[in-house]
Design an enzyme around this catalytic site. Sequence first.
Site, PDB file in Angstrom:
ATOM      1  N   ARG A 151      10.652  -6.049  -4.244  1.00 49.99           N
ATOM      2  CA  ARG A 151       9.600  -4.698  -4.066  1.00 49.99           C
ATOM      3  C   ARG A 151      10.494  -3.478  -3.913  1.00 49.99           C
ATOM      4  O   ARG A 151      10.714  -2.864  -2.986  1.00 49.99           O
ATOM      5  CB  ARG A 151       8.791  -4.984  -2.758  1.00 49.99           C
ATOM      6  N   CYS A 211       4.211  -8.218   2.675  1.00 53.48           N
ATOM      7  CA  CYS A 211       4.115  -9.262   2.010  1.00 53.48           C
ATOM      8  C   CYS A 211       5.297  -9.695   1.160  1.00 53.48           C
ATOM      9  O   CYS A 211       5.739  -8.843   0.647  1.00 53.48           O
ATOM     10  CB  CYS A 211       2.862  -9.760   1.439  1.00 53.48           C
TER      11      CYS A 211
HETATM   12  C1  UD1 Z   1       0.239  -1.914  -3.473  1.00 55.06           C
HETATM   13  C2  UD1 Z   1      -0.493  -2.534  -2.558  1.00 55.06           C
HETATM   14  C3  UD1 Z   1      -0.518  -4.279  -2.833  1.00 55.06           C
HETATM   15  C4  UD1 Z   1      -0.512  -4.572  -4.175  1.00 55.06           C
HETATM   16  C5  UD1 Z   1       0.029  -3.707  -5.064  1.00 55.06           C
HETATM   17  C6  UD1 Z   1      -0.353  -3.651  -6.745  1.00 55.06           C
HETATM   18  C7  UD1 Z   1      -0.642  -1.038  -0.618  1.00 55.06           C
HETATM   19  C8  UD1 Z   1      -0.220  -0.809   1.014  1.00 55.06           C
HETATM   20  N1  UD1 Z   1      -0.023  -2.459  -1.334  1.00 55.06           N
HETATM   21  O1  UD1 Z   1       1.777  -2.166  -3.335  1.00 55.06           O
HETATM   22  O2  UD1 Z   1      -1.440  -4.914  -2.024  1.00 55.06           O
HETATM   23  O3  UD1 Z   1      -0.340  -5.956  -4.395  1.00 55.06           O
HETATM   24  O4  UD1 Z   1      -0.099  -2.152  -4.793  1.00 55.06           O
HETATM   25  O5  UD1 Z   1      -1.656  -3.384  -6.819  1.00 55.06           O
HETATM   26  O6  UD1 Z   1      -1.150  -0.296  -1.376  1.00 55.06           O
HETATM   27  N2  UD1 Z   1       7.856  -1.108  -8.379  1.00 55.06           N
HETATM   28  C9  UD1 Z   1       9.224  -0.789  -9.141  1.00 55.06           C
HETATM   29  N3  UD1 Z   1       9.588   0.555  -8.457  1.00 55.06           N
HETATM   30  C10 UD1 Z   1       8.976   1.184  -7.412  1.00 55.06           C
HETATM   31  C11 UD1 Z   1       7.698   0.843  -6.946  1.00 55.06           C
HETATM   32  C12 UD1 Z   1       7.132  -0.243  -7.591  1.00 55.06           C
HETATM   33  O7  UD1 Z   1       9.756  -1.342  -9.798  1.00 55.06           O
HETATM   34  O8  UD1 Z   1       9.510   2.171  -6.815  1.00 55.06           O
HETATM   35  C13 UD1 Z   1       6.944  -2.387  -9.131  1.00 55.06           C
HETATM   36  C14 UD1 Z   1       7.008  -3.556  -8.126  1.00 55.06           C
HETATM   37  O9  UD1 Z   1       7.936  -4.227  -7.902  1.00 55.06           O
HETATM   38  C15 UD1 Z   1       5.867  -4.137  -8.805  1.00 55.06           C
HETATM   39  C16 UD1 Z   1       4.932  -2.810  -9.516  1.00 55.06           C
HETATM   40  O10 UD1 Z   1       5.920  -1.907  -9.549  1.00 55.06           O
HETATM   41  O11 UD1 Z   1       6.229  -5.104  -9.794  1.00 55.06           O
HETATM   42  C17 UD1 Z   1       3.673  -2.374  -8.692  1.00 55.06           C
HETATM   43  O12 UD1 Z   1       4.285  -2.110  -7.417  1.00 55.06           O
HETATM   44  P1  UD1 Z   1       3.175  -1.051  -6.458  1.00 55.06           P
HETATM   45  O13 UD1 Z   1       2.058  -0.729  -7.273  1.00 55.06           O
HETATM   46  O14 UD1 Z   1       4.302   0.086  -6.108  1.00 55.06           O
HETATM   47  O15 UD1 Z   1       2.987  -1.851  -5.387  1.00 55.06           O
HETATM   48  P2  UD1 Z   1       2.805  -1.175  -3.793  1.00 55.06           P
HETATM   49  O16 UD1 Z   1       2.498  -0.107  -3.585  1.00 55.06           O
HETATM   50  O17 UD1 Z   1       4.095  -1.845  -2.885  1.00 55.06           O
END
Ligand code: UD1
Length: 419
Positions: free
Chosen positions: A122, A117
């Site tokens: 991301r 999405c």
């Molecule tokens: C997962 C879920 C998604 C949900 C999100 C938050 C799956 C497949 N998707 O996405 O539906 O909306 O958790 O509950 O499980 N971030 C960084 N660096 C990183 C990783 C993340 O800065 O390396 C930031 C992201 O931009 C965001 C936050 O951390 O602001 C949370 O992201 P994250 O928990 O990693 O989301 P997803 O795992 O992609």
Amino acid sequence: MEKLVVKGPTPLKGEVTISGAKNAAVAILPATLLIDGVCTIENLPNISDIKISCTILEKLGAKITWNDEHSITIDTSNITTTKAPLDLTSKFRASYYMIGAMLSRKGEIEVGMPGGCKLGARPIDQHIKGFELLGANVTVEKGKIYAKAKKLKGCPIYMDIVSVGATINVMLSAVLAKGTTIIDNAAKEPHIVDVANFLNTMGADIRGAGTDVIKINGVERLKGNATYSVVPDQIEAGTFMLAAVATKGDLLIKNCITKHLESITAKILEIGGNVEDNGDSIRVWCNKRPNKATIKTLPYPGFPTDLQPQMGVVLSLANGTSTINESIWDSRFQYTEELNKMGAKITAQGKTAFFEGVKKLSGAPVYSSDLRAGAALVIAGTAAEGETEIYNLEHIDRGYENIEEKFRSIGANIQRITE
Ligand code: UD1
């Protein structure tokens, strides 16, 4: 082109059964790559993200037998390539779990940048940081991620941000590493606990999943030969809870873990809805206009960002002006423009949106910008007067099993039409 046509308003009433959790299943499937053998996974949701995950695993050499539409037996004893198909991996977010799993299993992986999405930036820097601390070399080039390691070695890893994906990915890469890995500031979502439970069932040694410190003692191999059932979907259950409130309905939501739904229950009670918690089912009903509320999305156990659009529909119909602060994603209010086409009065400014509650919504043609926005539009269409046409169904189909059948079974007038 397909569209959903919903005619309302209909108070949703009756019983609905929740499917297996998408976000757990899309991590458990790649986790099977760590097993040198066979295992069976049950309660898989019948959604397109699962079908794509299975196709990717088959292209890597896994043998999959479908026992029924929710259960597979998978044999990962013969993984033949370390190149994941780029066209498929870029179709959804969770393809990044192939990196952690394949680094562990084969010491190498080439994968396309993950899709999913469009919710704003991301980044995957925390995933990469984790892999590198464990001893991998990771490069990102021409839309592909290459990761390679001789032998991963356990170590302490502090997550600079609470990330679901990075927590699971590092867990996957640490399971077969030499020594102990400690993930500090880990995410605590129910699907993290479920992936850890799956891996432990197969022979891993992971402790503390569900708290902010996870300890992984590396083991030589995962033995497989076990059956695992995916946890019920917290977000699907929450979607139906909020659908009951938005439509002034009365739903018994079966096959859910109510402990996972506490933040949603608390907000529904706060706005004047009713909740009866039966442990593995939850009844939600509301017979009046909900009150306004202030919501801030947060990592678990806070209010989930993946229920923010569905809550937005409820608040667009509430008595008074509500505020939602989206603290996880930069761009998760695209659905508010669609709700405004239906008569809502929402002003979104950056990561905050103001919902001046209206007495009713009216049907309109609307476009789903992402998975949860799509679910929110189905709820809005059911609550609204007249006919709503919902387009871009591919988003909804990625994550909701038989959405129109489930809504129809609780009274919605909803049809999928192919134009
Ligand atoms: C997962 C879920 C998604 C949900 C999100 C938050 C799956 C497949 N998707 O996405 O539906 O909306 O958790 O509950 O499980 N971030 C960084 N660096 C990183 C990783 C993340 O800065 O390396 C930031 C992201 O931009 C965001 C936050 O951390 O602001 C949370 O992201 P994250 O928990 O990693 O989301 P997803 O795992 O992609």
